[in-house]
Write a protein that holds these residues in place. Structure first.
Motif, PDB file in Angstrom:
ATOM      1  N   ALA A  49      35.246  56.427  37.478  1.00 53.03           N
ATOM      2  CA  ALA A  49      34.842  55.128  36.928  1.00 53.03           C
ATOM      3  C   ALA A  49      33.506  55.269  36.210  1.00 53.03           C
ATOM      4  O   ALA A  49      33.344  54.801  35.085  1.00 53.03           O
ATOM      5  N   GLY A  50      32.569  55.878  36.891  1.00 56.54           N
ATOM      6  CA  GLY A  50      31.349  56.292  36.236  1.00 56.54           C
ATOM      7  C   GLY A  50      30.314  55.238  35.945  1.00 56.54           C
ATOM      8  O   GLY A  50      29.140  55.550  35.868  1.00 56.54           O
ATOM      9  N   ILE A  51      30.699  53.981  35.805  1.00 49.91           N
ATOM     10  CA  ILE A  51      29.752  52.983  35.298  1.00 49.91           C
ATOM     11  C   ILE A  51      28.558  52.789  36.229  1.00 49.91           C
ATOM     12  O   ILE A  51      27.415  52.879  35.801  1.00 49.91           O
ATOM     13  N   PRO A  52      28.747  52.517  37.532  1.00 47.56           N
ATOM     14  CA  PRO A  52      27.581  52.245  38.378  1.00 47.56           C
ATOM     15  C   PRO A  52      26.663  53.436  38.558  1.00 47.56           C
ATOM     16  O   PRO A  52      25.502  53.268  38.898  1.00 47.56           O
ATOM     17  N   TRP A  53      27.183  54.664  38.361  1.00 49.34           N
ATOM     18  CA  TRP A  53      26.335  55.823  38.596  1.00 49.34           C
ATOM     19  C   TRP A  53      25.471  56.156  37.388  1.00 49.34           C
ATOM     20  O   TRP A  53      24.654  57.070  37.454  1.00 49.34           O
ATOM     21  N   GLU A  54      25.656  55.452  36.275  1.00 46.35           N
ATOM     22  CA  GLU A  54      24.782  55.661  35.138  1.00 46.35           C
ATOM     23  C   GLU A  54      23.390  55.114  35.444  1.00 46.35           C
ATOM     24  O   GLU A  54      23.214  54.219  36.263  1.00 46.35           O
ATOM     25  N   ALA A  55      22.406  55.664  34.750  1.00 50.04           N
ATOM     26  CA  ALA A  55      21.022  55.247  34.991  1.00 50.04           C
ATOM     27  C   ALA A  55      20.854  53.762  34.703  1.00 50.04           C
ATOM     28  O   ALA A  55      21.249  53.269  33.645  1.00 50.04           O
ATOM     29  N   GLY A  56      20.273  53.051  35.670  1.00 49.39           N
ATOM     30  CA  GLY A  56      20.014  51.624  35.503  1.00 49.39           C
ATOM     31  C   GLY A  56      21.177  50.722  35.821  1.00 49.39           C
ATOM     32  O   GLY A  56      21.040  49.498  35.747  1.00 49.39           O
ATOM     33  N   ARG A  57      22.323  51.277  36.192  1.00 50.82           N
ATOM     34  CA  ARG A  57      23.498  50.449  36.465  1.00 50.82           C
ATOM     35  C   ARG A  57      23.816  50.323  37.948  1.00 50.82           C
ATOM     36  O   ARG A  57      24.629  49.481  38.334  1.00 50.82           O
ATOM     37  N   PHE A  58      23.220  51.182  38.789  1.00 47.31           N
ATOM     38  CA  PHE A  58      23.568  51.174  40.207  1.00 47.31           C
ATOM     39  C   PHE A  58      23.212  49.848  40.860  1.00 47.31           C
ATOM     40  O   PHE A  58      24.029  49.242  41.557  1.00 47.31           O
ATOM     41  N   TRP A  59      21.977  49.391  40.657  1.00 50.03           N
ATOM     42  CA  TRP A  59      21.561  48.157  41.313  1.00 50.03           C
ATOM     43  C   TRP A  59      22.315  46.972  40.765  1.00 50.03           C
ATOM     44  O   TRP A  59      22.579  46.006  41.487  1.00 50.03           O
ATOM     45  N   ASP A  60      22.671  47.027  39.491  1.00 50.06           N
ATOM     46  CA  ASP A  60      23.478  45.946  38.926  1.00 50.06           C
ATOM     47  C   ASP A  60      24.832  45.868  39.611  1.00 50.06           C
ATOM     48  O   ASP A  60      25.313  44.786  39.963  1.00 50.06           O
ATOM     49  N   TRP A  61      25.446  47.032  39.836  1.00 53.14           N
ATOM     50  CA  TRP A  61      26.737  47.060  40.544  1.00 53.14           C
ATOM     51  C   TRP A  61      26.575  46.623  41.995  1.00 53.14           C
ATOM     52  O   TRP A  61      27.389  45.859  42.528  1.00 53.14           O
ATOM     53  N   LEU A  62      25.497  47.072  42.662  1.00 53.65           N
ATOM     54  CA  LEU A  62      25.304  46.757  44.070  1.00 53.65           C
ATOM     55  C   LEU A  62      25.117  45.256  44.282  1.00 53.65           C
ATOM     56  O   LEU A  62      25.712  44.664  45.191  1.00 53.65           O
ATOM     57  N   LEU A  63      24.307  44.619  43.426  1.00 50.06           N
ATOM     58  CA  LEU A  63      24.010  43.203  43.610  1.00 50.06           C
ATOM     59  C   LEU A  63      25.111  42.311  43.078  1.00 50.06           C
ATOM     60  O   LEU A  63      25.361  41.226  43.610  1.00 50.06           O
ATOM     61  N   ARG A  64      25.783  42.720  42.010  1.00 53.15           N
ATOM     62  CA  ARG A  64      26.774  41.856  41.390  1.00 53.15           C
ATOM     63  C   ARG A  64      28.154  41.996  42.021  1.00 53.15           C
ATOM     64  O   ARG A  64      28.908  41.023  42.101  1.00 53.15           O
ATOM     65  N   ASP A  65      28.494  43.184  42.482  1.00 51.11           N
ATOM     66  CA  ASP A  65      29.840  43.423  43.010  1.00 51.11           C
ATOM     67  C   ASP A  65      29.840  43.659  44.516  1.00 51.11           C
ATOM     68  O   ASP A  65      30.431  42.893  45.271  1.00 51.11           O
ATOM     69  N   GLN A  66      29.155  44.704  44.956  1.00 50.03           N
ATOM     70  CA  GLN A  66      29.266  45.119  46.347  1.00 50.03           C
ATOM     71  C   GLN A  66      28.664  44.099  47.303  1.00 50.03           C
ATOM     72  O   GLN A  66      29.228  43.810  48.351  1.00 50.03           O
ATOM     73  N   LEU A  67      27.509  43.546  46.939  1.00 57.16           N
ATOM     74  CA  LEU A  67      26.869  42.572  47.817  1.00 57.16           C
ATOM     75  C   LEU A  67      27.710  41.311  47.941  1.00 57.16           C
ATOM     76  O   LEU A  67      27.836  40.736  49.032  1.00 57.16           O
ATOM     77  N   LEU A  68      28.327  40.883  46.844  1.00 53.04           N
ATOM     78  CA  LEU A  68      29.161  39.690  46.887  1.00 53.04           C
ATOM     79  C   LEU A  68      30.406  39.909  47.734  1.00 53.04           C
ATOM     80  O   LEU A  68      30.902  38.981  48.378  1.00 53.04           O
ATOM     81  N   VAL A  69      30.930  41.126  47.733  1.00 50.97           N
ATOM     82  CA  VAL A  69      32.073  41.438  48.591  1.00 50.97           C
ATOM     83  C   VAL A  69      31.667  41.354  50.059  1.00 50.97           C
ATOM     84  O   VAL A  69      32.425  40.868  50.903  1.00 50.97           O
ATOM     85  N   MET A  70      30.432  41.778  50.373  1.00 48.58           N
ATOM     86  CA  MET A  70      29.969  41.782  51.751  1.00 48.58           C
ATOM     87  C   MET A  70      29.837  40.363  52.288  1.00 48.58           C
ATOM     88  O   MET A  70      30.221  40.076  53.425  1.00 48.58           O
ATOM     89  N   ILE A  71      29.298  39.456  51.499  1.00 45.92           N
ATOM     90  CA  ILE A  71      29.078  38.079  51.969  1.00 45.92           C
ATOM     91  C   ILE A  71      30.143  37.143  51.404  1.00 45.92           C
ATOM     92  O   ILE A  71      29.890  35.949  51.237  1.00 45.92           O
ATOM     93  N   GLU A  72      31.324  37.654  51.150  1.00 44.15           N
ATOM     94  CA  GLU A  72      32.390  36.832  50.563  1.00 44.15           C
ATOM     95  C   GLU A  72      32.732  35.598  51.399  1.00 44.15           C
ATOM     96  O   GLU A  72      32.957  34.519  50.832  1.00 44.15           O
TER      97      GLU A  72
END
Length: 619
Positions: free
Chosen positions: A190-213
């Motif tokens: 997939a590659g997108i979140p591992w690019e520079a500057g994209r990890f935190w965007d993925w963590l806060l926008r996708d992964q964190l929302l899944v956790m507190i769904e």
């Protein structure tokens, strides 16, 4: 002595780092009973949301599948534009939440313009038809002409031409967008979140929302309810969604917290039936606890509406009523804000009832008390639980994705399967799109030389061609087999998604126990148990120990009850038993004279101590 030292060290460890209890969350949440309850709750909630969306988007006859247009049937004079904007915003809100209309509609100038003049100026520039690359230039021309402000220009550039949100409260869990697939992320495909500057965007926008769904599902209809674009009709719709969500998790969330509370405090697991029975007995308490704050906010709202009635009186309403009494409205606003913000303790309400066996009012008071008395403790525990839970949810998502991928890969390695044109790819054409499962399972498939998945996205035209390919023939038995396999994928997907919900409620129970320890100085092992729940860790019924006294009573022979003597009928002295008779005197000796008899005989043993009870003289 050694035992006391060990207990002291354990108590000190818990006192120093009590938040480490949260790391038991994985052990507590990864339980089949909790996963089944969470999966059932997700399915029931989704069904209710879908049904309400179908009802509310078909009742209003004023709305069609196409949004209202300007001028259409509206009057161009004063008042027509305002009515049009209310109808347009109401349509957009139902489109976004209930799925009114068709998906894929784009944001137009009519959705952003605030006046007919602004709309005419944007239409003259043909902004709706302008490609994205040329849009900044035309928007800049409107800013220089004074037709748009800088803030409005940024809004146009951010939203114009973008797809409108669609059916957020009517989408089944299998099709919700939850970000890229964890397996593809780990393997770098997939590659997108591992690019520079994209990890935190993925963590806060996708992964964190899944956790507190679960919390998002509760808060989402409340946010829509207070939206400025909400009408009386849409507010009723959001209220119904709210009530259905609360009722669903009152049952399933309550049962999960009950199992977690007993497991955490006593180290035992109660069965699914016992947890559901405990929750059903208190279902009104679980449901009414979060409704109390909402009812209170509604009562304050009624008071503010009554205030607004007098506010409508000219002059008096402006000068006297508003000018002198507006401080009351500020207090009402503050009370509403405090009440609504305190709803972040909603998970603690269910944990309170499950742990204490109490009613809804105590659940509300405890949750608000814990949140506002120890806010930093609650924030810290929540952050630790969210951070740890995000790792767990990603790990479970990765393992589940790897499982379904290896299941397909193992079958596809069958010898000669390609030459027989029996690649198992067709079995996954209806797989869930959430978490990128369909993308994962269709990766590498080609249709007439074209890739079905390109750059991590399924090509819609190639997908339709694959389903209706006249060459290979996607027959009815292929479709039936694909649907049956999809059914198993849905069950597995719900269990995977249910882990996040199970962890949410389990971690909320641990947080409640920690907050109770800080505020009420209660130990972590205190929990309310009913008589039918006194069971050991393997389901055996708990038997209370028998005291020696009760054992002696049970083993003693039966005693014959004798009526107590009265003065009227004095009992005769019972004859002495042979064992109680005095021993015979020794044999006389010839040289000694025989002993003289006693002057008065002693009373026989077993009598009344020598005292006689005089008989009553005869009449």
């Amino acid at each position: 002595m050694a035992e006391g030292k060990i207990d002291g060290r354990e108590a000190t460890w818990r006192q120093l780092l009590p938040w480490t209890e949260l790391f038991r969350g994985f052990q507590v949440a990864f339980d089949l009973n909790k996963l089944l309850l969470a999966a059932a709750g997700i399915l029931v909630m989704a069904f209710g949301w879908w049904l309400l969306a179908v009802v509310f988007r078909n009742i209003p006859r004023d709305y069609t599948d196409v949004p209202p247009d300007w001028p259409g049937n509206y009057k161009v004079e004063k008042g027509g534009w305002e009515q049009f904007k209310r109808d347009r915003d109401g349509w957009n809100l139902l489109h976004e939440t209930a799925g009114l209309g068709t998906p894929g509609q784009k944001v137009q100038v009519l959705d952003l313009a605030e006046s007919p003049d602004e709309y005419d100026a944007a239409t003259a520039k043909e902004l709706d038809k302008t490609p994205t690359t040329n849009l900044p230039q035309k928007v800049e021309e409107l800013v220089r002409a004074g037709k748009l402000t800088d803030a409005k220009a940024r809004l146009y550039l951010a939203k114009l031409g973008k797809p409108k949100p669609y059916a957020r409260l009517a989408t089944w869990p299998f099709w919700e967008d939850r970000g890229p697939n964890p397996y593809l992320l780990v393997t770098g495909q997939a590659g997108i979140p591992w690019e520079a500057g994209r990890f935190w965007d993925w963590l806060l926008r996708d992964q964190l929302l899944v956790m507190i769904e679960p919390l998002i599902k509760f808060v989402q209809p409340i946010i829509y309810f207070f939206s400025p674009h909400s009408t009386l009709y849409t507010s009723l719709y959001f209220l119904c969604v709210m009530l259905w969500t609360l009722a669903t998790w009152a049952l399933f969330g309550g049962a999960i917290t009950r199992i977690a509370a007993v497991q955490i405090t006593r180290g035992e697991k109660i069965g699914l039936r016992e947890a559901v029975r405990f929750t059903l007995k208190r279902i009104l308490s679980y449901l009414m606890a979060p409704l109390f704050p909402m009812a209170f906010v509604f009562g304050v709202l009624i008071f503010m509406v009554l205030f607004g009635i007098i506010h409508m009186i000219p002059v008096f309403g402006d000068v006297v009523w508003d000018g002198l009494l507006w401080w009351l409205m500020l207090i009402c606003g503050l009370v509403m804000a405090v009440t609504l913000v305190g709803l972040v303790g909603w998970p603690l309400m269910a944990a309170t009832i499950s742990t204490e066996g109490t009613d809804s009012w105590e659940a509300v008071t405890r949750s608000y008390s814990y949140v506002y008395q120890k806010p930093w403790h609650y924030v810290w525990y929540s952050l630790v639980a969210i951070a740890y839970g995000s790792v767990l949810v990603f790990f479970i998502g990765f393992m589940s994705s790897l499982t379904v991928y290896l299941a397909k890969w193992g079958v596809s390695e069958t010898p000669l399967i390609s030459s027989a044109n029996r690649e198992p790819t067709f079995l996954f054409v209806y797989a869930p799109t959430s978490f990128g499962w369909r993308t994962l399972l269709l990766e590498g498939t080609t249709v007439n030389g074209r890739k079905l998945v390109d750059n991590g996205e399924i090509q819609a035209s190639v997908y339709e061609e694959y389903l209706n390919d006249p060459k290979d023939g996607f027959h009815w038995w292929n479709r039936l087999g694909a649907w049956l396999v999809t059914l198993w994928l849905w069950i597995f997907f719900l269990l995977m998604l249910g882990f996040g919900y199970s962890y949410f409620w389990s971690a909320s129970t641990i947080i409640y126990l920690l907050m109770r320890r800080h505020v009420d100085a209660a130990e972590l092992d205190e929990v309310y148990l009913e008589e039918d729940e006194q069971e050991g860790p393997y389901g055996g019924h708990f038997t209370p120990p028998i005291s020696p006294a009760s054992s002696a009573v049970k083993s003693s022979p039966s005693v014959t009850m004798v009526e107590a003597p009265t003065l009227r009928t004095p009992p005769a002295a019972p004859p002495p038993s042979p064992a109680a008779l005095p021993p015979p005197p020794p044999a006389p000796v010839a040289a000694m004279p025989p002993p003289e008899p006693p002057h008065s005989p002693e009373p026989p043993p077993g009598g009344d101590g020598g005292a006689k009870i005089p008989s009553e003289p005869e009449a």
